[in-house]
Design an enzyme around this catalytic site. Structure first.
Site, PDB file in Angstrom:
ATOM      1  N   ASN A  29      -6.590  11.802   2.854  1.00 56.68           N
ATOM      2  CA  ASN A  29      -5.180  11.680   2.544  1.00 56.68           C
ATOM      3  C   ASN A  29      -4.852  12.416   1.370  1.00 56.68           C
ATOM      4  O   ASN A  29      -4.752  11.739   0.215  1.00 56.68           O
ATOM      5  CB  ASN A  29      -5.067  10.023   2.555  1.00 56.68           C
ATOM      6  CG  ASN A  29      -3.323   9.832   2.654  1.00 56.68           C
ATOM      7  OD1 ASN A  29      -2.513  10.543   2.665  1.00 56.68           O
ATOM      8  ND2 ASN A  29      -3.088   8.309   2.547  1.00 56.68           N
ATOM      9  N   SER A  38      -9.964   4.092  -3.715  1.00 57.92           N
ATOM     10  CA  SER A  38     -10.704   4.717  -4.793  1.00 57.92           C
ATOM     11  C   SER A  38     -12.092   5.034  -4.462  1.00 57.92           C
ATOM     12  O   SER A  38     -12.850   4.890  -5.474  1.00 57.92           O
ATOM     13  CB  SER A  38     -10.437   3.705  -6.043  1.00 57.92           C
ATOM     14  OG  SER A  38      -9.349   3.446  -6.337  1.00 57.92           O
ATOM     15  N   GLU A  84      -8.129  -0.954   3.810  1.00 64.24           N
ATOM     16  CA  GLU A  84      -7.890  -0.560   2.584  1.00 64.24           C
ATOM     17  C   GLU A  84      -7.023  -1.641   1.679  1.00 64.24           C
ATOM     18  O   GLU A  84      -6.032  -2.021   1.837  1.00 64.24           O
ATOM     19  CB  GLU A  84      -6.752   0.501   2.151  1.00 64.24           C
ATOM     20  CG  GLU A  84      -7.211   1.763   3.216  1.00 64.24           C
ATOM     21  CD  GLU A  84      -6.307   2.967   2.635  1.00 64.24           C
ATOM     22  OE1 GLU A  84      -6.809   3.983   2.033  1.00 64.24           O
ATOM     23  OE2 GLU A  84      -5.091   2.922   2.852  1.00 64.24           O
ATOM     24  N   LYS A 105      -1.685  12.742   0.508  1.00 60.72           N
ATOM     25  CA  LYS A 105      -0.452  12.160   0.050  1.00 60.72           C
ATOM     26  C   LYS A 105       0.756  13.099  -0.298  1.00 60.72           C
ATOM     27  O   LYS A 105       0.768  14.241   0.194  1.00 60.72           O
ATOM     28  CB  LYS A 105      -0.645  10.878  -0.831  1.00 60.72           C
ATOM     29  CG  LYS A 105      -1.780  10.127  -0.526  1.00 60.72           C
ATOM     30  CD  LYS A 105      -1.816   9.068  -1.577  1.00 60.72           C
ATOM     31  CE  LYS A 105      -2.958   7.858  -1.046  1.00 60.72           C
ATOM     32  NZ  LYS A 105      -3.039   6.807  -2.088  1.00 60.72           N
ATOM     33  N   HIS A 147       0.087   2.699   6.359  1.00 62.71           N
ATOM     34  CA  HIS A 147      -0.750   3.006   4.939  1.00 62.71           C
ATOM     35  C   HIS A 147      -0.080   1.950   3.923  1.00 62.71           C
ATOM     36  O   HIS A 147       1.232   1.979   4.268  1.00 62.71           O
ATOM     37  CB  HIS A 147      -0.827   4.430   4.416  1.00 62.71           C
ATOM     38  CG  HIS A 147      -1.191   4.508   3.300  1.00 62.71           C
ATOM     39  ND1 HIS A 147      -0.997   4.045   1.662  1.00 62.71           N
ATOM     40  CD2 HIS A 147      -2.479   5.069   2.880  1.00 62.71           C
ATOM     41  CE1 HIS A 147      -1.922   4.456   1.060  1.00 62.71           C
ATOM     42  NE2 HIS A 147      -3.014   5.016   1.759  1.00 62.71           N
ATOM     43  N   GLU A 206       1.160   2.063   1.128  1.00 67.41           N
ATOM     44  CA  GLU A 206       2.373   2.831   0.577  1.00 67.41           C
ATOM     45  C   GLU A 206       3.509   2.991   1.456  1.00 67.41           C
ATOM     46  O   GLU A 206       4.827   2.892   1.021  1.00 67.41           O
ATOM     47  CB  GLU A 206       2.144   4.100   0.148  1.00 67.41           C
ATOM     48  CG  GLU A 206       1.268   3.939  -1.146  1.00 67.41           C
ATOM     49  CD  GLU A 206       0.127   5.351  -1.262  1.00 67.41           C
ATOM     50  OE1 GLU A 206      -0.680   5.482  -2.153  1.00 67.41           O
ATOM     51  OE2 GLU A 206       0.243   6.269  -0.483  1.00 67.41           O
ATOM     52  N   GLY A 264      -5.755   3.854  -5.667  1.00 65.68           N
ATOM     53  CA  GLY A 264      -5.156   4.593  -6.827  1.00 65.68           C
ATOM     54  C   GLY A 264      -5.246   3.884  -8.134  1.00 65.68           C
ATOM     55  O   GLY A 264      -4.699   4.215  -9.298  1.00 65.68           O
TER      56      GLY A 264
END
Length: 247
Positions: free
Chosen positions: A10, A210, A164, A12, A94, A96, A170
């Site tokens: 990904n 991560s 996730e 991003k 996701h 985010e 992150g």
């Protein structure tokens, strides 16, 4: 029949044609396991660029799409557009998208339904926040998110579930291999009880949060970890090590 290992990168909102071109060149030259399915999630404006330059053994994904084919939805892209640019997958739900852009479980479910109906493969993301894990409601959260996805899937052949934990994205923190295995195992049991045993046995549940070259091999050794959704490391040379983690 075993589940084929799956690694999604990904990217991003990162990269430009120069840096992504260098990454693509390195990936094309690298020796990667034929036993691993690899999908690269490019920014929308670089989907066609990625598809044009990536070796055919790598698939391309969009990082998001909307729930209808076309219309007055400024800034959105549709599965039809994604396919027209040569991509065959989309990442949906996701954290985010959920927590930065406020997408609801319901909207994510509608997107999953439309994307599958349009012929895209879907990497459907689920995961709990730190306060939810600390409150002991990880299962409640991920099962609720999975139920909305499951309610919108008729055929699981082209669905990959990505667990996730939000607290590990992150942050440099990674769920321990045992923590990941525990959640994946419980998700598979949920699928068995709420969808079917056949789906539970065949659907790939991948881990994101991560993942690095240093953590990937032990994570990959767990029975219910069928691959990874990789963020930052997908833009670095170590993505090759992660793709080959199952060797």
């Amino acid at each position: 029949m075993g589940r084929k290992f799956f690694v999604g990168g990904n990217w991003k909102m990162n990269g430009d044609k120069k840096s992504l071109g260098e990454l693509i060149c390195a990936m094309n030259k690298a020796k990667v396991s034929a036993e691993t399915e690899v999908v690269c999630g490019a920014p929308a404006v670089y989907i066609e660029f990625a598809r044009k330059h990536l070796d055919a053994k790598f698939a391309v994904a969009a990082q998001n799409c909307y729930k209808v084919q076309k219309g007055a939805f400024t800034g959105e892209i549709s599965p039809a557009m994604i396919k027209d640019c040569g991509a065959t997958w989309v990442i949906l739900g996701h954290s985010e998208r959920r927590h930065v852009f406020g997408e609801s479980d319901e909207l994510i479910g509608q997107k999953v339904s439309h994307a599958l109906g349009e012929g895209l493969g879907v990497v459907a993301c689920i995961g709990e926040k730190l306060d939810e894990r600390e409150a002991g409601i990880t299962e409640k959260v991920v099962f609720a998110q999975t139920k909305v996805i499951a309610d919108n899937v008729k055929d699981w052949t082209h669905v990959v579930l990505a667990y996730e934990p939000v607290w590990a994205i992150g942050t440099g923190k990674t769920a321990s291999p045992q923590q990941a295995q525990e959640v994946h195992e419980k998700l598979r049991l949920w699928l068995k009880e709420n969808v079917s045993e056949a789906v539970a046995n065949s659907v790939r549940i991948i881990y994101g949060g991560s993942v690095t070259g240093g953590t990937c091999k032990e994570l990959a050794s767990k029975a219910d970890v069928d691959g990874f959704l990789v963020g930052g490391a997908s833009l670095k040379p170590e993505i090759i090590e992660i793709i080959n983690a199952k060797q």
